[in-house]
Design a protein around this motif. Structure first.
Motif, PDB file in Angstrom:
ATOM      1  N   CYS A  66      -0.439   6.205   0.675  1.00 30.09           N
ATOM      2  CA  CYS A  66      -0.374   5.167  -0.356  1.00 30.09           C
ATOM      3  C   CYS A  66      -0.504   5.861  -1.717  1.00 30.09           C
ATOM      4  N   THR A  73      -0.680  -4.552  -4.455  1.00 31.24           N
ATOM      5  CA  THR A  73       0.402  -4.787  -5.418  1.00 31.24           C
ATOM      6  C   THR A  73       1.748  -4.927  -4.713  1.00 31.24           C
ATOM      7  N   PRO A 122      -4.471  -1.439  -3.109  1.00 35.14           N
ATOM      8  CA  PRO A 122      -4.175  -1.981  -4.448  1.00 35.14           C
ATOM      9  C   PRO A 122      -3.637  -3.419  -4.395  1.00 35.14           C
ATOM     10  N   CYS A 174       1.522  -4.490   1.280  1.00 33.46           N
ATOM     11  CA  CYS A 174       0.277  -3.771   1.553  1.00 33.46           C
ATOM     12  C   CYS A 174      -0.302  -4.130   2.918  1.00 33.46           C
ATOM     13  N   PRO A 198      -0.310   4.991  -4.967  1.00 29.23           N
ATOM     14  CA  PRO A 198      -1.145   4.471  -6.052  1.00 29.23           C
ATOM     15  C   PRO A 198      -2.636   4.742  -5.848  1.00 29.23           C
ATOM     16  N   LEU A 199      -3.073   4.823  -4.584  1.00 33.39           N
ATOM     17  CA  LEU A 199      -4.503   5.068  -4.330  1.00 33.39           C
ATOM     18  C   LEU A 199      -4.954   6.399  -4.907  1.00 33.39           C
ATOM     19  N   GLU A 223      -6.838   4.807 -11.435  1.00 29.45           N
ATOM     20  CA  GLU A 223      -7.081   3.376 -11.435  1.00 29.45           C
ATOM     21  C   GLU A 223      -7.751   2.891 -10.155  1.00 29.45           C
ATOM     22  N   TYR A 224      -7.395   3.524  -9.046  1.00 23.93           N
ATOM     23  CA  TYR A 224      -7.897   3.041  -7.764  1.00 23.93           C
ATOM     24  C   TYR A 224      -8.883   4.007  -7.104  1.00 23.93           C
TER      25      TYR A 224
END
Lengths: 479, 403
Positions: free
Chosen positions: A53, A26, A24, A36, A55-56, A60-61
């Protein structure tokens, strides 16, 4: 080989930048790393896995997740057998040679029971399989799975055996019969257990494939001694819609074993070096085949099964099925498996420093050893069982054992003198006697010179410590 | 979005229409325009007919085996492991009845039946020049000869089939008996007379004393192509390496270069030896650690060394040796343990066997061993590996066999 695939990068060719591009970016720190890029470096190094990770895992990802998964997919597929906490992942290998990266997913060792056994015997044998263990450098090494063989060829008896086994063990199950009707009867009794099915062959693959799909169970493709047929089965089963395939190139006893060793090697080489997807499945080794070989005494067959297992562990077997329950046959496998699945980039070591045992005072013995984990835990166990009050200095030998550390000069007179200083040994005890390992006897004179301490050469094996301390401590003035 | 686009957009529309239309004979469409091309989409729906399977179509499952071949990767390597001859027959200036050649590999060990090593890895069996403390399982076989190195050597050859004998001159250790180089050379001569296989001569590990002993032995056994076990970087530091290397060169022996699990050291030591001898007179000992005590380091260092050599690193293109007897350093090999782990009389030889076989797969070219059962097993497997059964083995079925 499946055509039209772009040449995939091997794990050694993937750079942290390749991985970073699919993160991501971010720098959210949810993984615990500062950014990251740091995560990417550790991910490609095998210290993290993709789900680390968070958010993965969000919508969204999802496109990145997919791409990253493809990028980092091992050339040997990982297959899960069993369910729940004891489910075993087999395969998932990235490299042909351990030193190229590290081997993942230690080879589960299954031991067999049969549907020819009376129920009580079957239950007792499973309890013995579950109960077998060995304490090794602070870990408990155990067996991992139960293979249920149909020697009766009778669906009802196989069903009964599987039902009994499924009720008494949480271990992953391997159902072994080449008869689809017998398999179906057994499988119905373990429908929710994701057992491994042994096996689809040239003669029965279609019926076995149906069972595999219907029950969501991984399936062994078996073609002993015929790698072309083995790839044909893998291609056919893949086309059939089965993705969790395990390959059995055959484990032949006696003279045929040479061919087995080479078959395992050629398959793994094809998967890792030539990106052959049909060879890119976990490999099943069956040292139990020793029992189908020449008629010999029990002990001679067990001996054979023992070396076959050790050699297969060294040559890419991702799962083993054995019959011998003798400790001497299993011990080398449990230890060797633990060893070759350690990360070759990091020695199995403990932190250097001083350890205190019992309630030592200024007159208590001061010992020194290396920080190789096995050395340390062995010495620790012997000191504890002898109820000694003493101090133990753990010297930093880069995780190398005493004998090798002396030979390779990781343990020297100077390094021992340095360890005494660093650990402020003069404040620990009032005397100036250091007990060094017997295997470092050669260093005694130099160590006295380098450190100014008197050296007592201890036993070569720490099991002799209790006696040594009893006879030699406190030291008599030898001047 | 107009109607047409909606129809095009909805991949699920086909099946839904199909469901709606099942059992319907006739259909009127209102406020609906359609281009001829779009008709194709609806043709399979089959107005008025029984419903046909709709997209996405189930993959067609194969009914016949899809035939594939297998061609092993034809990877070739630029490097070759040097061949080293141990022992010399009369015509070559020695007195040995047999000699062995080690090395010559062109591929990782036993990775394919097409690229086997040219020579089977020979087995040397140990003899000590004094009564050292041995585990019971090892002592049992040789109890009658432990005080007579010549008899011990003879038993190793005649009874256990040793192809070489290693004479360990332990008694020369200044910390043990400090026997003189002359006495040590006497022992070597006795063994040379007792057996006619090639000899490996081992020292005590002291870089100064070993150099004196090896120099004397090299001279007394001139021409025999002994394998001198071993020379080290410690000798280089003690300034004794030069003398031993020169003695080996002058009297036609082979040097075993010993280093502790570190390839840069191995290369450095080899470079120093090249100043004295041709590389064909150097064998490497990269260190054998016991199973459970770091065998994985030995395994991996041997795999790395062999691969680097085959890829072209000339400083590592030497045959390697394993002191598999070191397996007995593991407690599991000699300690009385809980009965569940079996008697040590069998655990010990199993340990040595596994230790040696694991390193055989890592590419080791010659083994120093001790237990007769381990030697026997190594010999069997070596024979099988050198003639892999490519014709296919007899059909077997462990899955249904009653054991």
């Amino acid at each position: 080989m499946v055509a039209g695939k772009q040449q995939k990068k091997s794990i050694k060719e993937i750079s942290p930048i390749d991985v970073y591009k699919l993160l991501p970016k971010t720098n959210c720190r949810e993984c615990g790393e500062a950014n990251c890029m740091a995560f990417a470096t550790k991910l490609v190094n095998g210290e993290y896995t993709i789900p680390d990770c968070p958010p993965l895992r969000t919508d969204e990802y999802s496109h990145l997740l997919q791409e990253l998964g493809d990028l980092l997919a091992p050339p040997v597929k990982a297959v899960t057998i069993g369910t729940g906490e004891r489910a075993a992942i087999i395969g998932g290998k990235y490299v042909l040679y351990r030193h190229d990266f590290t081997y993942h997913n230690p080879t589960p060792i299954a031991v067999d029971v049969t549907d020819g056994m009376p129920e009580q015997e079957l239950v007792e044998r499973i309890k013995a399989i579950e109960g077998f263990s060995y304490q090794y450098i602070g870990r408990t090494l155990t067996l991992d799975a139960v293979a249920i063989r149909s020697t009766s060829g009778d669906p009802g008896r196989f069903a009964a055996a599987v039902r009994t086994a499924a009720a008494v063990t949480e271990h992953p199950l391997i159902l072994c019969t080449l008869d689809p009707a017998v398999m179906e009867a057994g499988l119905s009794e373990a429908a929710d257990r994701r057992p491994l099915l042994y096996a689809a062959t040239e003669g029965n693959w279609q019926e076995m494939a149906e069972l595999s799909l219907r029950f969501g169970a991984p399936l062994v493709a078996s073609a002993p001694g015929d790698l072309a047929l083995l790839r044909s089965l893998a291609a056919t089963l893949t086309e059939y819609g089965i993705s969790d395939i395990v390959l059995d190139p055959g484990t032949f006893p006696d003279a045929g074993f040479a061919g087995s060793i080479m078959a395992f090697t050629m398959l793994r080489n094809a998967a890792c070096a030539s990106h052959d997807e049909l060879a890119g499945f976990p490999l099943l080794g069956t040292p139990i085949a020793a029992w189908a070989g020449e008629e010999l005494s029990r002990e001679a067959v067990q001996w054979k099964e023992t070396y076959m297992a050790a050699m297969l562990l060294s040559r890419h077997a991702d799962l083993l099925i054995m019959h011998s329950m003798e400790g001497w046959a299993l011990l080398p496998q449990l230890i060797w498996r633990f060893n070759i699945y350690t990360d070759p980039r990091k020695p199995v070591s403990v932190d250097p420093g001083v350890r205190t045992f019992g309630s030592p005072d200024g007159q208590s013995p001061l010992l020194i050893t290396t920080n190789y984990a096995l050395t340390y835990f062995t010495v620790e166990a012997d000191i504890k069982s002898a109820h000694l009050d003493c101090y133990l200095i753990v010297a930093d030998t880069s995780g190398i054992s005493v004998e090798s550390a002396v030979a390779g000069r990781y343990l020297t007179a100077e390094s021992m003198a340095e360890a005494l200083r660093e650990n402020n040994a003069e404040a620990l005890v009032d005397h100036r006697y250091l007990i060094i390992p017997g295997l470092a006897a050669r260093l005694s004179g130099e160590t006295e010179e380098a450190s100014g301490w008197r050296v007592l050469v201890g036993p070569k094996d720490s099991s002799g410590l209790a006696r040594f301390i009893g006879e030699r401590w406190p030291p008599k003035d030898e001047e | 979005m107009n109607e047409k686009e909606k129809i095009r957009a909805g991949p699920g529309l086909g099946p839904r229409l199909l469901a709606l239309l099942s059992g319907v004979d006739r259909l009127e469409l209102e406020h609906f325009e359609m281009e001829i091309g779009d008709l194709e989409i609806f043709v399979p729906v089959g107005f008025g007919e029984r419903p046909a399977p709709a997209a996405p179509v189930q993959p067609v499952r194969p009914t016949e085996l899809i035939r594939e071949g297998f061609s092993p990767a034809a990877g070739t390597y630029p490097g070759v492991i040097r061949e080293v001859t141990l022992g010399a027959a009369k015509k070559d200036g020695g007195s040995r009845g047999s000699t062995v050649v080690i090395g010559g590999s062109t591929a990782p060990a036993f990775s394919s039946p097409d690229r086997l090593p040219p020579h089977p890895p020979p087995i040397a069996m140990d003899v000590f020049d004094m009564d050292i403390s041995l585990p019971k399982a090892l002592k049992a076989a040789v109890a009658d000869v432990v005080n007579d190195p010549a008899e011990w050597a003879r038993m190793n050859v005649d009874r256990f089939g040793a192809e070489l004998v290693t004479v360990h001159l332990m008694s020369t250790d200044p910390l043990i008996a400090d026997r003189s180089p002359r006495e040590a050379a006497d022992t070597v001569e006795e063994v040379l007379q007792a057996v006619d296989v090639p000899l490996i001569v081992g020292g005590c590990g002291d870089p100064k004393k070993d150099a004196e002993v090896f120099t004397e032995v090299a001279e007394r056994a001139s021409g025999e192509r002994l394998l001198i076990n071993s020379v080290t970087l410690d000798m280089a530091e003690a300034k004794t390496l030069e003398g031993v290397a020169a003695a080996a060169r002058d009297h036609g022996h082979v040097l075993l270069a010993f280093t502790g699990l570190e390839l840069n050291s191995a290369k450095e030591l080899n470079r120093r030896l090249y100043e004295f001898l041709p590389p064909e007179d150097v064998v490497m000992d990269l260190t054998t650690v016991a199973l459970g005590y770091g065998l994985e380091y030995s395994f991996t260092i041997h795999e790395r060394a062999r691969l680097a050599a085959l890829m072209g690193d000339a400083e590592l293109q030497h045959p390697t040796i394993s002191a598999s007897t070191n397996a007995w350093a593991a407690r599991e090999a000699w300690l009385n343990m809980d009965p569940v782990y079996g008697p040590r009389e069998i655990r010990g030889p199993v340990w040595e066997t596994c230790n040696a076989l694991i390193l055989l797969l890592a590419g080791v070219d010659i083994f120093m061993m001790m237990h007769p059962a381990a030697v026997r097993t190594m010999r069997d497997i070596r024979t099988w590996l050198m003639q892999p059964d490519t014709a296919g083995s007899p059909r077997y079925d462990w899955a249904s066999t009653r054991i």
